[in-house]
Design a protein around this motif. Structure first.
Motif, PDB file in Angstrom:
ATOM      1  N   ALA A 193      -5.490 -23.877  14.012  1.00 60.44           N
ATOM      2  CA  ALA A 193      -5.052 -22.579  14.550  1.00 60.44           C
ATOM      3  C   ALA A 193      -5.773 -21.501  13.750  1.00 60.44           C
ATOM      4  O   ALA A 193      -5.914 -21.631  12.529  1.00 60.44           O
ATOM      5  N   HIS A 194      -6.230 -20.430  14.421  1.00 60.93           N
ATOM      6  CA  HIS A 194      -6.927 -19.383  13.677  1.00 60.93           C
ATOM      7  C   HIS A 194      -5.946 -18.295  13.243  1.00 60.93           C
ATOM      8  O   HIS A 194      -4.998 -17.982  13.957  1.00 60.93           O
ATOM      9  N   TYR A 195      -6.207 -17.731  12.046  1.00 60.72           N
ATOM     10  CA  TYR A 195      -5.276 -16.724  11.515  1.00 60.72           C
ATOM     11  C   TYR A 195      -5.858 -15.321  11.509  1.00 60.72           C
ATOM     12  O   TYR A 195      -5.198 -14.377  11.067  1.00 60.72           O
ATOM     13  N   ASN A 205       0.790 -12.775  19.338  1.00 56.66           N
ATOM     14  CA  ASN A 205       0.625 -14.019  20.101  1.00 56.66           C
ATOM     15  C   ASN A 205      -0.736 -14.646  19.791  1.00 56.66           C
ATOM     16  O   ASN A 205      -0.859 -15.857  19.732  1.00 56.66           O
ATOM     17  N   ASP A 206      -1.755 -13.802  19.600  1.00 57.72           N
ATOM     18  CA  ASP A 206      -3.124 -14.252  19.302  1.00 57.72           C
ATOM     19  C   ASP A 206      -3.498 -13.906  17.880  1.00 57.72           C
ATOM     20  O   ASP A 206      -4.096 -12.874  17.638  1.00 57.72           O
ATOM     21  N   ASN A 207      -3.233 -14.695  16.845  1.00 61.43           N
ATOM     22  CA  ASN A 207      -2.686 -16.024  16.999  1.00 61.43           C
ATOM     23  C   ASN A 207      -1.679 -16.323  15.883  1.00 61.43           C
ATOM     24  O   ASN A 207      -1.647 -17.418  15.352  1.00 61.43           O
ATOM     25  N   ALA A 208      -0.857 -15.301  15.524  1.00 59.25           N
ATOM     26  CA  ALA A 208       0.207 -15.583  14.558  1.00 59.25           C
ATOM     27  C   ALA A 208       1.126 -16.667  15.135  1.00 59.25           C
ATOM     28  O   ALA A 208       1.684 -17.477  14.386  1.00 59.25           O
ATOM     29  N   ALA A 238     -11.990 -16.435  10.814  1.00 59.84           N
ATOM     30  CA  ALA A 238     -13.111 -15.948  11.629  1.00 59.84           C
ATOM     31  C   ALA A 238     -13.311 -16.682  12.950  1.00 59.84           C
ATOM     32  O   ALA A 238     -14.418 -17.102  13.280  1.00 59.84           O
ATOM     33  N   GLU A 239     -12.218 -16.815  13.712  1.00 58.00           N
ATOM     34  CA  GLU A 239     -12.377 -17.362  15.070  1.00 58.00           C
ATOM     35  C   GLU A 239     -12.894 -16.301  16.020  1.00 58.00           C
ATOM     36  O   GLU A 239     -13.712 -16.565  16.888  1.00 58.00           O
ATOM     37  N   GLU A 240     -12.390 -15.068  15.845  1.00 53.69           N
ATOM     38  CA  GLU A 240     -12.706 -14.020  16.828  1.00 53.69           C
ATOM     39  C   GLU A 240     -14.195 -13.639  16.874  1.00 53.69           C
ATOM     40  O   GLU A 240     -14.686 -13.300  17.939  1.00 53.69           O
ATOM     41  N   PRO A 241     -14.940 -13.659  15.741  1.00 50.84           N
ATOM     42  CA  PRO A 241     -16.392 -13.426  15.847  1.00 50.84           C
ATOM     43  C   PRO A 241     -17.099 -14.550  16.603  1.00 50.84           C
ATOM     44  O   PRO A 241     -18.298 -14.592  16.685  1.00 50.84           O
ATOM     45  N   LEU A 268      -4.153 -24.812  18.463  1.00 53.30           N
ATOM     46  CA  LEU A 268      -3.004 -24.040  18.935  1.00 53.30           C
ATOM     47  C   LEU A 268      -3.403 -22.577  18.960  1.00 53.30           C
ATOM     48  O   LEU A 268      -3.666 -21.991  17.915  1.00 53.30           O
ATOM     49  N   ASP A 269      -3.497 -21.991  20.141  1.00 52.21           N
ATOM     50  CA  ASP A 269      -3.912 -20.592  20.221  1.00 52.21           C
ATOM     51  C   ASP A 269      -3.164 -19.903  21.354  1.00 52.21           C
ATOM     52  O   ASP A 269      -3.268 -20.319  22.505  1.00 52.21           O
ATOM     53  N   MET A 270      -2.386 -18.872  21.011  1.00 52.01           N
ATOM     54  CA  MET A 270      -1.589 -18.095  21.967  1.00 52.01           C
ATOM     55  C   MET A 270      -0.544 -18.992  22.654  1.00 52.01           C
ATOM     56  O   MET A 270      -0.692 -19.345  23.807  1.00 52.01           O
ATOM     57  N   VAL A 271       0.516 -19.316  21.923  1.00 50.50           N
ATOM     58  CA  VAL A 271       1.480 -20.298  22.427  1.00 50.50           C
ATOM     59  C   VAL A 271       2.853 -19.708  22.751  1.00 50.50           C
ATOM     60  O   VAL A 271       3.785 -20.445  23.067  1.00 50.50           O
TER      61      VAL A 271
HETATM   62 ZN    ZN Z   1      -7.076 -16.571  19.705  1.00 51.56          ZN
END
Ligand code: ZN
Length: 379
Positions: A193-195, A205-208, A238-241, A268-271
């Motif tokens: 999961a990205h933080y 939600n994205d992505n706490a 650094a998922e978003e870059p 797990l992303d946006m659950v």
């Molecule tokens: Zn995300």
């Protein structure tokens, strides 16, 4: 919700490579450690990109349109670039997931000098750039402004416009993946999961949501094993870059000759928001058919569906490397990448539901991976 509120309210924006992301890494390392996991901090440096001023599209005889630069695209300089507005079809920003209406500005020779993408909903927002090699100034405008541009071009009138996508900063930034295991097994299913989050949003939600879910799963099923297979938990930076942390992790595994240790990946992303759960997965075993298997095993109040692989989040880095991978997500979330992605929109009930589904999915997959191995050995 305690994890989510700390990330969203106490820390706030967690833009990759920035102080918020670093504070989140420190906090989450503590959380994983106090849950009894061994945490390995996998630091990395990446090419950062940040705008220093907002972009805009000037239509000369009407109101200027607010715009946000698409990450990793070049700036125009303070005076912008001018050209005639033209529709340029649909652009697959994330193939099979996010297709945007596209306009271009063309010079007198008919060459495109800049591109304008229309946000899928609401205001202009930072959308991911999955193809940073394209080197044209590109901005995102809001959905209703996109409709206005379409009316103008469809009317057949010549629309001259000027796009300003001013200064962007580029340089090295630091981030880290937090790699955690409860016990070391010969093989593992990676749970990721990205933080980090995008600029202008606190990413509840994205992505706490996915981070909180991963922490719960680590405590609930972290020690489960089947044969020589267990779980490995990775909070990715650094998922978003565009999948920088997960790609770095996969590259490290490949360099160490350890790719084959990871038998599958669940990201797990946006659950926490949306009317249905979706498993975006690689074709074939172990993921194909898991939605039906777990839907039958307990009564979820929301439908659970499956789609093919999508470059929509960190599972893609594992999928690219040939590891069967899936993203568990809830959709649609109209507040994606916007300032409205706040934690008031969901609560413990939504997280409980995601936890039930994710735990069932992981245990089903663990059994399938172990059985698949046994079958291959006895063949
Ligand atoms: Zn995300």
């Amino acid at each position: 919700m305690e994890t989510i509120n700390h990330l969203v309210r106490t820390i706030g924006e967690r833009v990759a490579g920035g102080p918020g992301e670093h504070a989140a890494a420190k906090y989450l390392t503590q959380r994983l450690t106090s849950a009894g996991l061994d945490v390995d901090l996998e630091r990395f440096t990446f090419r950062g990109w940040r705008t220093l001023a907002p972009a805009s599209l000037d239509l000369h005889d009407s109101e200027p349109v607010a715009a946000v630069a698409l990450p990793y695209t070049p700036a125009t300089g303070p005076h912008g670039v001018s050209g005639r507005l033209a529709r340029a079809g649909d652009w697959p920003l994330i193939p099979r997931r996010l297709v945007c209406t596209r306009f271009t500005l063309r010079d007198t020779g008919g060459n495109a000098v800049a591109a304008i993408l229309v946000s899928p909903a609401g205001e202009a927002r930072p959308l991911p750039n999955t193809q940073p090699l394209l080197s044209q100034p590109t901005v995102v405008v809001g959905a209703s402004d996109g409709e206005r541009l379409a009316r103008l071009t469809d009317s057949g009138a010549d629309v001259d416009a000027r796009l300003v996508s001013p200064m962007a900063w580029e340089g090295p930034l630091q981030s880290a993946n937090l790699v955690a295991e409860a016990g070391r097994t010969a093989r593992a299913i990676a749970v990721t999961a990205h933080y980090d989050c995008v600029t202008g949003s606190t990413g509840a939600n994205d992505n706490a949501s996915g981070v909180a879910l991963l922490l719960r799963l680590a405590q609930q099923i972290g020690l489960e094993t089947r044969g020589d297979i267990g779980f490995c938990f990775i909070l990715c930076g650094a998922e978003e870059p565009f999948l920088v942390g997960s790609r770095k992790h996969v590259a490290e595994l490949a360099a160490e000759g350890a790719l084959s240790r990871i038998v599958a990946c669940l990201n797990l992303d946006m659950v926490a928001v949306g009317e249905r759960f979706s498993i975006r997965r690689s074709h074939g075993p172990p993921w194909e058919g898991t939605a039906e298997a777990i839907s039958n095993s307990f009564g979820s109040t929301l439908p659970i569906g499956e789609t093919g692989p999508m470059p929509s989040s960190d599972q893609w880095a594992f999928h690219e490397a040939g590891i069967p991978s899936a993203q568990l997500t809830r959709e649609p979330d109209p507040a994606w990448h916007s300032p409205e992605d706040v934690s008031e929109r969901f609560g413990a009930e939504e997280l409980d539901e995601a936890e039930q589904i994710a735990a069932a999915l992981l245990l089903e997959t663990l059994a399938r991976c172990a059985d698949g191995r046994r079958r291959r050995r006895t063949r």
